[in-house]
Scaffold this active site. Structure first.
Site, PDB file in Angstrom:
ATOM      1  N   ARG A 110     -71.385  -8.198   7.559  1.00 14.05           N
ATOM      2  CA  ARG A 110     -72.897  -8.020   6.973  1.00 14.05           C
ATOM      3  C   ARG A 110     -73.477  -9.488   7.343  1.00 14.05           C
ATOM      4  NH1 ARG A 110     -72.433  -5.164   1.302  1.00 14.05           N
ATOM      5  NH2 ARG A 110     -72.449  -3.216   2.226  1.00 14.05           N
ATOM      6  N   GLN A 115     -77.081  -7.685  12.782  1.00 13.87           N
ATOM      7  CA  GLN A 115     -78.053  -6.663  12.036  1.00 13.87           C
ATOM      8  C   GLN A 115     -78.345  -5.811  13.214  1.00 13.87           C
ATOM      9  OE1 GLN A 115     -80.981  -9.491  10.444  1.00 13.87           O
ATOM     10  NE2 GLN A 115     -80.131  -9.457   8.314  1.00 13.87           N
ATOM     11  N   ASP A 118     -76.014  -2.842  13.156  1.00 16.13           N
ATOM     12  CA  ASP A 118     -75.531  -2.396  12.103  1.00 16.13           C
ATOM     13  C   ASP A 118     -76.207  -0.970  11.618  1.00 16.13           C
ATOM     14  OD1 ASP A 118     -74.506  -2.049   9.575  1.00 16.13           O
ATOM     15  OD2 ASP A 118     -75.189  -3.830   8.593  1.00 16.13           O
ATOM     16  N   SER A 121     -76.688  -0.105   7.870  1.00 17.04           N
ATOM     17  CA  SER A 121     -78.127  -0.674   7.386  1.00 17.04           C
ATOM     18  C   SER A 121     -79.429   0.184   7.867  1.00 17.04           C
ATOM     19  CB  SER A 121     -78.405  -2.252   7.725  1.00 17.04           C
ATOM     20  OG  SER A 121     -77.626  -2.878   7.184  1.00 17.04           O
ATOM     21  N   TYR A 214     -72.012  -8.898  -0.703  1.00 12.89           N
ATOM     22  CA  TYR A 214     -70.744  -7.967  -1.178  1.00 12.89           C
ATOM     23  C   TYR A 214     -70.593  -7.901  -2.667  1.00 12.89           C
ATOM     24  CZ  TYR A 214     -69.387  -8.107   3.755  1.00 12.89           C
ATOM     25  OH  TYR A 214     -69.755  -8.150   5.147  1.00 12.89           O
TER      26      TYR A 214
HETATM   27  P1  NAD Z   1     -74.238  -1.109  -0.313  1.00 14.32           P
HETATM   28  O1  NAD Z   1     -74.828   0.069   0.167  1.00 14.32           O
HETATM   29  O2  NAD Z   1     -72.613  -1.507  -0.352  1.00 14.32           O
HETATM   30  O3  NAD Z   1     -74.390  -1.112  -2.083  1.00 14.32           O
HETATM   31  C1  NAD Z   1     -75.601  -0.873  -2.550  1.00 14.32           C
HETATM   32  C2  NAD Z   1     -76.196  -1.715  -3.594  1.00 14.32           C
HETATM   33  O4  NAD Z   1     -75.480  -1.738  -4.843  1.00 14.32           O
HETATM   34  C3  NAD Z   1     -75.643  -3.096  -3.379  1.00 14.32           C
HETATM   35  O5  NAD Z   1     -76.854  -4.179  -3.291  1.00 14.32           O
HETATM   36  C4  NAD Z   1     -74.769  -3.515  -4.528  1.00 14.32           C
HETATM   37  O6  NAD Z   1     -74.857  -4.848  -5.114  1.00 14.32           O
HETATM   38  C5  NAD Z   1     -75.188  -2.523  -5.734  1.00 14.32           C
HETATM   39  N1  NAD Z   1     -74.197  -2.291  -6.669  1.00 14.32           N
HETATM   40  C6  NAD Z   1     -73.129  -2.199  -6.654  1.00 14.32           C
HETATM   41  N2  NAD Z   1     -72.302  -2.060  -7.967  1.00 14.32           N
HETATM   42  C7  NAD Z   1     -73.203  -1.907  -8.720  1.00 14.32           C
HETATM   43  C8  NAD Z   1     -73.453  -1.677 -10.152  1.00 14.32           C
HETATM   44  N3  NAD Z   1     -72.404  -1.576 -10.712  1.00 14.32           N
HETATM   45  N4  NAD Z   1     -74.677  -1.536 -10.675  1.00 14.32           N
HETATM   46  C9  NAD Z   1     -75.727  -1.947  -9.934  1.00 14.32           C
HETATM   47  N5  NAD Z   1     -75.792  -2.101  -8.683  1.00 14.32           N
HETATM   48  C10 NAD Z   1     -74.675  -2.158  -8.066  1.00 14.32           C
HETATM   49  O7  NAD Z   1     -74.822  -2.403  -0.072  1.00 14.32           O
HETATM   50  P2  NAD Z   1     -76.051  -2.649   1.302  1.00 14.32           P
HETATM   51  O8  NAD Z   1     -77.133  -1.993   0.937  1.00 14.32           O
HETATM   52  O9  NAD Z   1     -75.159  -2.236   2.502  1.00 14.32           O
HETATM   53  O10 NAD Z   1     -76.051  -4.317   1.216  1.00 14.32           O
HETATM   54  C11 NAD Z   1     -76.120  -5.023  -0.123  1.00 14.32           C
HETATM   55  C12 NAD Z   1     -76.604  -6.324   0.709  1.00 14.32           C
HETATM   56  O11 NAD Z   1     -75.938  -6.697   2.008  1.00 14.32           O
HETATM   57  C13 NAD Z   1     -77.898  -6.382   0.901  1.00 14.32           C
HETATM   58  O12 NAD Z   1     -78.700  -7.583   0.147  1.00 14.32           O
HETATM   59  C14 NAD Z   1     -78.189  -6.299   2.551  1.00 14.32           C
HETATM   60  O13 NAD Z   1     -79.571  -6.898   2.707  1.00 14.32           O
HETATM   61  C15 NAD Z   1     -76.960  -7.118   2.711  1.00 14.32           C
HETATM   62  N6  NAD Z   1     -76.722  -6.714   4.035  1.00 14.32           N
HETATM   63  C16 NAD Z   1     -76.912  -7.351   5.082  1.00 14.32           C
HETATM   64  C17 NAD Z   1     -76.313  -7.024   6.464  1.00 14.32           C
HETATM   65  C18 NAD Z   1     -76.653  -8.122   7.454  1.00 14.32           C
HETATM   66  O14 NAD Z   1     -77.049  -9.045   7.439  1.00 14.32           O
HETATM   67  N7  NAD Z   1     -76.223  -7.592   8.811  1.00 14.32           N
HETATM   68  C19 NAD Z   1     -75.836  -5.766   6.591  1.00 14.32           C
HETATM   69  C20 NAD Z   1     -75.670  -4.866   5.537  1.00 14.32           C
HETATM   70  C21 NAD Z   1     -76.256  -5.232   4.508  1.00 14.32           C
END
Ligand code: NAD
Length: 356
Positions: A110, A115, A118, A121, A214
Site C-alpha cells: 500500500r 497505486q 493496485d 483498491s 494497515y
Molecule cells: P481493507 O479493505 O483492508 O479494510 C477496510 C477498512 O476496514 C480499513 O479502513 C480498516 O482500517 C477497517 N477496519 C478494520 N478493522 C476494523 C474494525 N474492527 N472496525 C472498523 N473498521 C475496521 O483496507 P483498504 O480499504 O484496502 O485500505 C485501508 C487504507 O489503506 C486506506 O486508507 C487506503 O487509502 C489505504 N490504501 C493505500 C493504498 C496505496 O497507497 N497504494 C492501497 C490500498 C489501500
C-alpha cells in the site's frame, strides 16, 4: 511476449479489456484471448479481434503462452516457466508442481507508487459504490430528504463500518444520493477522510489508536467500547454497509446477531466482508438473510454486478504492472534478482520455486 487472457469461471469480469489488448499489441506483444472471455463483462469477441488480439480455445492459449493473465487463480495446463499474473494464489503446491512464475497482485504494497497497479483498491472502490446502490434498491424507502405537497420525507440514515477504499466510496455514493451518513474505522487517518466527504465520524473512545494504512485486530477493551457505541447508533440507521477487513486475517465480527434485532423493520445491512467471514454474525455469502424484518446481504463478489468497469480498471492496473515488470526485466532478466519493492512483494514463485 505471447500473452494469453483466460476466461474467468464464476466471475463476470475479464483481466484484459479490448482497449488494453490493443496497448499490448502496439507494444508488439502477441495477444491471445479465450473465446468469449469478455462476453459477461460486455466485451465481444469482435472487439478483441479489432484490437489486434487473436481468439483461441483455453487449452491452446495456455499451452503457447509466455504470460497468462487471469483474475481468479485457475488450475490450467500451463507450460513450465509460464509467468502467471493473477489476483491471488489459492494453491501454492500447484504453482510449484507446474514450475510457474507467479505474481499475485493481492500482495501489492500500500504505497503511493503502487497505486496505479493496485487491483484491490480499484475493485474495492467499485464494490463500495455498488454496495450503496444495491442497498438503495433493497430498502423500502427513499434516500434523500424530499419535500412534497403530501409531506416531508426525511433523508435515510446510512452507517458505514470500515472507512477504507470501499467504505469511502460507499460514503461518497450515499452522500450523492442525499443520505445522512456516518462512519467509523479503527485507523485514525480515516477520520479526516470521512469528514472531508461530509459524513460524521463516529469516535470510539477506548484509548487504542492505529496510525497508517494497515488495520489490526483490536483489543477486547476496544471491541467492547465499539460494540457499546454501535448499540447506541444501530437502531436509528436505515442502511448499514460493512467493509471492515484486517489484511491476511478473518474479517472482524462487528455486528452480533442480537444487535440486528435492535434495528428498524425494513433496514438493510450490506456486508462486503462476507468472503472473509463477514462483519455481521448472521451474514451468509450471496444470500439475503432476514431477521426481524432486517435484511442482511452478504456479497461474495459484488463486482459480478459491475463487471464492465471492474474489468476496465483491473486491465489498466495489470497493464501498468506488466510495464513495470517488462522494463525491469530488460535490465535484469532474472526476476528474482530485480530490486523493486512492488515486484519483490508480488512474486510468489519463480519457475516453481517458492520465493515469497
Ligand atoms: P481493507 O479493505 O483492508 O479494510 C477496510 C477498512 O476496514 C480499513 O479502513 C480498516 O482500517 C477497517 N477496519 C478494520 N478493522 C476494523 C474494525 N474492527 N472496525 C472498523 N473498521 C475496521 O483496507 P483498504 O480499504 O484496502 O485500505 C485501508 C487504507 O489503506 C486506506 O486508507 C487506503 O487509502 C489505504 N490504501 C493505500 C493504498 C496505496 O497507497 N497504494 C492501497 C490500498 C489501500
Amino acid at each position: 511476449m505471447k500473452i494469453f487472457v483466460v476466461s474467468e469461471k464464476n466471475d463476470n469480469r475479464v483481466a484484459v479489456t479490448p482497449d488494453i489488448a490493443k496497448k499490448f499489441v502496439d507494444l508488439e506483444h502477441e495477444v491471445h484471448v479465450a473465446v468469449d472471455a469478455g462476453m459477461n463483462a460486455g466485451f465481444s469477441n469482435v472487439e478483441y479481434e479489432k484490437a489486434g488480439a487473436m481468439l483461441c480455445p483455453a487449452d491452446s492459449g495456455v499451452k503457447n503462452a509466455d504470460v497468462v493473465f487471469s483474475i481468479n487463480f485457475q488450475k490450467l495446463q500451463y507450460e513450465p516457466g509460464t509467468i502467471l499474473i493473477t489476483s491471488q494464489v489459492i494453491d501454492l503446491t500447484f504453482c510449484e508442481e507446474q514450475k510457474l512464475t507467479v505474481l499475485a497482485l493481492d500482495r501489492m504494497p500500500r504505497t503511493t507508487r503502487a497505486q496505479y497497479m493496485d487491483i484491490l483498491s480499484s475493485q474495492a472502490s467499485l464494490a463500495g459504490y455498488k454496495a450503496m446502490i444495491e442497498a438503495s434498491h433493497e430498502i423500502n424507502r427513499a434516500i434523500p430528504l424530499m419535500m412534497t405537497t403530501a409531506g416531508t420525507i426525511p433523508a435515510a440514515r446510512v452507517l458505514v463500518i470500515g472507512a477504507g477504499v470501499a467504505g469511502l466510496q460507499a460514503i461518497a455514493t450515499a452522500k450523492r444520493l442525499g443520505a445522512v451518513v456516518s462512519a467509523f474505522d479503527v485507523r485514525t487517518s480515516a477520520k479526516e477522510q470521512v469528514q472531508s466527504l461530509g459524513a460524521k465520524f463516529i469516535e470510539v473512545d477506548a484509548g487504542e489508536k492505529i496510525d497508517g494504512v494497515y488495520a489490526k485486530e483490536m483489543s477486547e477493551e476496544y471491541k467492547k467500547a465499539q460494540e457499546k457505541r454501535l448499540r447506541e447508533i444501530l437502531p436509528s440507521q436505515d442502511i448499514v454497509i460493512t467493509t471492515a477487513q484486517i489484511p491476511g486475517k478473518k474479517a472482524p465480527l462487528i455486528i452480533k446477531a442480537d444487535m440486528i434485532e435492535t434495528m428498524k423493520q425494513g433496514a438493510v445491512v450490506i456486508d462486503l466482508a462476507a468472503k472473509s467471514g463477514g462483519n455481521c454474525e448472521i451474514t451468509v455469502s450471496d444470500k439475503v438473510v432476514e431477521k426481524n424484518g432486517v435484511k442482511v446481504i452478504g456479497f461474495e463478489n459484488i463486482l459480478n454486478l459491475i463487471p464492465y468497469d471492474a474489468s476496465k480498471l483491473y486491465a489498466k492496473n495489470i497493464f501498468a504492472f506488466f510495464e513495470l515488470l517488462m522494463s525491469k526485466m530488460k535490465i535484469q532478466p532474472d526476476i528474482t534478482r530485480i530490486d523493486d519493492d512492488i515486484l519483490k512483494a508480488t512474486l510468489v514463485t519463480h519457475n516453481g520455486s517458492k520465493v515469497n
